[in-house]
Enzyme design. Structure first.
Site, short mmCIF file in Angstrom:
data_model
loop_
_atom_site.label_atom_id
_atom_site.label_comp_id
_atom_site.label_asym_id
_atom_site.label_seq_id
_atom_site.Cartn_x
_atom_site.Cartn_y
_atom_site.Cartn_z
N LYS A 18 -0.13 4.90 6.58
CA LYS A 18 -0.66 5.72 5.52
C LYS A 18 0.11 7.04 5.75
O LYS A 18 0.48 7.54 6.41
CB LYS A 18 -2.01 5.68 5.92
CG LYS A 18 -2.78 4.54 5.89
CD LYS A 18 -2.67 3.84 4.57
CE LYS A 18 -3.31 2.19 4.57
NZ LYS A 18 -3.02 1.30 3.63
N SER B 193 0.87 -1.39 -0.01
CA SER B 193 -0.11 -0.14 -0.12
C SER B 193 0.74 1.36 0.01
O SER B 193 0.35 2.14 -0.70
CB SER B 193 -0.86 -0.11 1.09
OG SER B 193 -0.33 0.08 2.51
#
Length: 141
Positions: free
Chosen positions: A73, A24
């Site tokens: 993130k 990710s």
């Protein structure tokens, strides 16, 4: 053994490290697409106690969908901002006390596009350095 409580406090509230798994955050972390090499990063937990973040910072947070999972993130929006999610037509306003986080590799990331804004209280560390592999050692940008 008198140093043990100090060491525990340091790891819980100061600095520690994490192994980055998954795709990710490619190409920022784990740029090797074979996933044989995993980056190890330095986590600065102390600097999150004031809950002051900037757009673009990479953070770790407790997953809003699975409290046992720690995810990494990038912060894209903060309270007062408006975001247009990848798979929706309408803009999403970011409420007070929340942030919008996304992975750098949009099609391999479970992020705010899937679960919406996240409470800033779920953010528990800023990712500051790549520690491993040595060829990528340095500050995170």
């Amino acid at each position: 053994l008198t140093w043990v409580p100090v060491a525990i406090f340091f790891v819980d509230h100061g600095y520690s490290y994490a192994v980055v798994s998954g795709r990710s955050m490619q190409p920022t972390f784990n740029p090797d697409s074979s996933m044989m090499k995993k980056d190890i990063v330095l986590l600065d937990k102390w600097s999150t106690t004031d809950h002051k973040f900037e757009r673009g910072q990479i953070v770790t947070l407790t997953s809003p969908t699975d409290p046992k999972l720690l995810i990494i993130k990038r912060i894209l929006a903060l309270p007062g901002d408006t975001v247009k999610p990848l798979r929706k037509d309408e803009a999403v306003p970011i409420p007070a006390g929340h942030a919008w986080v996304e992975g750098d590799e949009a099609f391999h990331s479970r992020d705010s596009n899937a679960f919406g804004t996240v409470p800033i209280g779920l953010i528990n560390a800023k990712v500051t350095y790549v520690l491993w592999p040595p060829s990528r050692f340095g500050p995170v940008e």
